[in-house]
Motif scaffolding. Structure first.
Motif, PDB file in Angstrom:
ATOM      1  N   ASP A  71     -14.715   5.245  49.222  1.00 57.99           N
ATOM      2  CA  ASP A  71     -14.526   4.610  47.918  1.00 57.99           C
ATOM      3  C   ASP A  71     -15.124   5.394  46.753  1.00 57.99           C
ATOM      4  N   GLU A  72     -15.796   6.494  47.036  1.00 55.58           N
ATOM      5  CA  GLU A  72     -16.381   7.319  45.965  1.00 55.58           C
ATOM      6  C   GLU A  72     -15.350   8.224  45.299  1.00 55.58           C
ATOM      7  N   ILE A  73     -14.116   8.182  45.738  1.00 51.82           N
ATOM      8  CA  ILE A  73     -13.118   9.156  45.294  1.00 51.82           C
ATOM      9  C   ILE A  73     -12.982   9.198  43.768  1.00 51.82           C
ATOM     10  N   GLU A  74     -12.903   8.053  43.116  1.00 51.35           N
ATOM     11  CA  GLU A  74     -12.715   8.062  41.663  1.00 51.35           C
ATOM     12  C   GLU A  74     -13.928   8.630  40.939  1.00 51.35           C
ATOM     13  N   SER A  75     -15.136   8.308  41.385  1.00 49.83           N
ATOM     14  CA  SER A  75     -16.327   8.846  40.714  1.00 49.83           C
ATOM     15  C   SER A  75     -16.459  10.351  40.950  1.00 49.83           C
ATOM     16  N   ILE A  76     -16.080  10.816  42.123  1.00 47.40           N
ATOM     17  CA  ILE A  76     -16.111  12.256  42.395  1.00 47.40           C
ATOM     18  C   ILE A  76     -15.069  12.970  41.543  1.00 47.40           C
ATOM     19  N   VAL A  77     -13.883  12.402  41.439  1.00 51.31           N
ATOM     20  CA  VAL A  77     -12.831  12.995  40.600  1.00 51.31           C
ATOM     21  C   VAL A  77     -13.298  13.073  39.149  1.00 51.31           C
ATOM     22  N   ALA A  78     -13.918  12.022  38.658  1.00 51.51           N
ATOM     23  CA  ALA A  78     -14.412  12.028  37.275  1.00 51.51           C
ATOM     24  C   ALA A  78     -15.478  13.108  37.087  1.00 51.51           C
ATOM     25  N   ALA A  79     -16.380  13.249  38.049  1.00 49.05           N
ATOM     26  CA  ALA A  79     -17.423  14.268  37.953  1.00 49.05           C
ATOM     27  C   ALA A  79     -16.825  15.673  37.981  1.00 49.05           C
ATOM     28  N   LEU A  80     -15.853  15.896  38.862  1.00 48.98           N
ATOM     29  CA  LEU A  80     -15.203  17.217  38.933  1.00 48.98           C
ATOM     30  C   LEU A  80     -14.413  17.512  37.652  1.00 48.98           C
ATOM     31  N   ALA A  81     -13.725  16.508  37.137  1.00 46.96           N
ATOM     32  CA  ALA A  81     -12.981  16.700  35.881  1.00 46.96           C
ATOM     33  C   ALA A  81     -13.946  17.077  34.760  1.00 46.96           C
ATOM     34  N   GLY A  82     -15.129  16.473  34.748  1.00 44.56           N
ATOM     35  CA  GLY A  82     -16.139  16.794  33.752  1.00 44.56           C
ATOM     36  C   GLY A  82     -16.646  18.227  33.858  1.00 44.56           C
ATOM     37  N   LYS A  83     -16.452  18.845  35.028  1.00 50.36           N
ATOM     38  CA  LYS A  83     -16.836  20.244  35.229  1.00 50.36           C
ATOM     39  C   LYS A  83     -15.651  21.187  35.055  1.00 50.36           C
ATOM     40  N   GLY A  84     -14.534  20.645  34.574  1.00 49.35           N
ATOM     41  CA  GLY A  84     -13.368  21.482  34.293  1.00 49.35           C
ATOM     42  C   GLY A  84     -12.361  21.632  35.413  1.00 49.35           C
ATOM     43  N   VAL A  85     -12.537  20.923  36.513  1.00 48.81           N
ATOM     44  CA  VAL A  85     -11.576  20.996  37.616  1.00 48.81           C
ATOM     45  C   VAL A  85     -10.298  20.287  37.196  1.00 48.81           C
ATOM     46  N   THR A  86      -9.160  20.909  37.466  1.00 52.30           N
ATOM     47  CA  THR A  86      -7.864  20.276  37.218  1.00 52.30           C
ATOM     48  C   THR A  86      -7.256  19.891  38.564  1.00 52.30           C
ATOM     49  N   PHE A  87      -6.445  18.865  38.547  1.00 47.18           N
ATOM     50  CA  PHE A  87      -5.917  18.301  39.779  1.00 47.18           C
ATOM     51  C   PHE A  87      -4.422  18.534  39.888  1.00 47.18           C
ATOM     52  N   GLU A  88      -3.981  18.702  41.108  1.00 47.67           N
ATOM     53  CA  GLU A  88      -2.573  18.936  41.395  1.00 47.67           C
ATOM     54  C   GLU A  88      -1.828  17.605  41.391  1.00 47.67           C
ATOM     55  N   HIS A  89      -0.552  17.659  41.026  1.00 49.83           N
ATOM     56  CA  HIS A  89       0.306  16.475  41.082  1.00 49.83           C
ATOM     57  C   HIS A  89       1.498  16.815  41.954  1.00 49.83           C
ATOM     58  N   TYR A  90       1.615  16.112  43.053  1.00 46.83           N
ATOM     59  CA  TYR A  90       2.721  16.306  43.981  1.00 46.83           C
ATOM     60  C   TYR A  90       3.601  15.061  43.966  1.00 46.83           C
ATOM     61  N   ASP A  91       4.916  15.273  43.866  1.00 46.57           N
ATOM     62  CA  ASP A  91       5.852  14.152  43.944  1.00 46.57           C
ATOM     63  C   ASP A  91       6.020  13.775  45.410  1.00 46.57           C
ATOM     64  N   MET A  92       5.587  12.564  45.736  1.00 41.91           N
ATOM     65  CA  MET A  92       5.694  12.074  47.106  1.00 41.91           C
ATOM     66  C   MET A  92       6.300  10.681  47.069  1.00 41.91           C
ATOM     67  N   GLU A  93       7.312  10.493  47.876  1.00 39.50           N
ATOM     68  CA  GLU A  93       7.962   9.186  47.922  1.00 39.50           C
ATOM     69  C   GLU A  93       6.951   8.113  48.298  1.00 39.50           C
ATOM     70  N   LEU A 120      -7.779  22.357  48.134  1.00 39.48           N
ATOM     71  CA  LEU A 120      -8.833  21.482  48.634  1.00 39.48           C
ATOM     72  C   LEU A 120      -8.387  20.031  48.439  1.00 39.48           C
ATOM     73  N   LEU A 121      -8.722  19.180  49.392  1.00 42.74           N
ATOM     74  CA  LEU A 121      -8.250  17.800  49.386  1.00 42.74           C
ATOM     75  C   LEU A 121      -9.415  16.830  49.550  1.00 42.74           C
ATOM     76  N   LEU A 122      -9.416  15.813  48.722  1.00 41.52           N
ATOM     77  CA  LEU A 122     -10.296  14.656  48.885  1.00 41.52           C
ATOM     78  C   LEU A 122      -9.403  13.491  49.275  1.00 41.52           C
ATOM     79  N   ASN A 123      -9.852  12.654  50.199  1.00 42.00           N
ATOM     80  CA  ASN A 123      -9.093  11.434  50.474  1.00 42.00           C
ATOM     81  C   ASN A 123     -10.050  10.277  50.664  1.00 42.00           C
ATOM     82  N   SER A 124      -9.498   9.082  50.638  1.00 36.26           N
ATOM     83  CA  SER A 124     -10.326   7.888  50.703  1.00 36.26           C
ATOM     84  C   SER A 124     -10.703   7.511  52.126  1.00 36.26           C
ATOM     85  N   GLY A 125     -10.367   8.363  53.078  1.00 32.61           N
ATOM     86  CA  GLY A 125     -10.819   8.142  54.450  1.00 32.61           C
ATOM     87  C   GLY A 125     -12.292   8.481  54.584  1.00 32.61           C
ATOM     88  N   ASP A 126     -12.891   8.023  55.627  1.00 32.98           N
ATOM     89  CA  ASP A 126     -14.310   8.341  55.866  1.00 32.98           C
ATOM     90  C   ASP A 126     -14.463   9.440  56.875  1.00 32.98           C
TER      91      ASP A 126
END
Length: 126
Positions: A71-93, A120-126
């Motif tokens: 469940d930390e995925i959103e907070s980690i994404v926000a922290a990485l975005a704050g460090k300039g990391v950009t995220f990929e967008h893939y079209d998936m059905e 690199l991939l983050l997912n909400s799995g443990d």
């Protein structure tokens, strides 16, 4: 044969100093003492990522490393975005995409690249 053996991710990079800044400072991983002039070892959870210099760095078109962050995925994404990391967008059905996060049902996924283009991939799995 291998079921009880540890494994490690291994990631090829072109510039080890640049990679050390990304993996150490941006991602916050700790450089292990067993690192050397041509390899950097990082502890991440109960595993290790080995970053080494390779002329083939960034040529893999698949995931190089995955972290299950729960469940930390959103907070980690926000922290990485704050460090300039950009995220990929893939079209998936069946997936939605918002603020860098793909969602399919309750499962969330985030892809980004290191400076050499390794995926690199983050997912909400443990």
């Amino acid at each position: 044969m291998l079921k009880d053996k540890d494994s490690a991710a291994i990631v090829g990079v072109k510039d080890l100093d640049h990679a050390k800044a990304f993996y150490g400072e941006t991602l916050g991983l700790k450089l292990e003492p067993k690192s050397g002039d041509d390899v950097a070892m990082y502890k991440t959870g109960g595993t290790v990522i080995c970053v080494y210099v390779s002329e083939f760095a960034g040529t893999n078109k698949a995931n190089a490393v995955v972290w299950g962050v729960g469940d930390e995925i959103e907070s980690i994404v926000a922290a990485l975005a704050g460090k300039g990391v950009t995220f990929e967008h893939y079209d998936m059905e069946g997936a939605t995409y918002e603020n860098g996060v793909h969602q399919m049902g309750d499962f969330r996924m985030v892809w980004f690249k290191d400076p050499d283009g390794n995926i690199l991939l983050l997912n909400s799995g443990d």
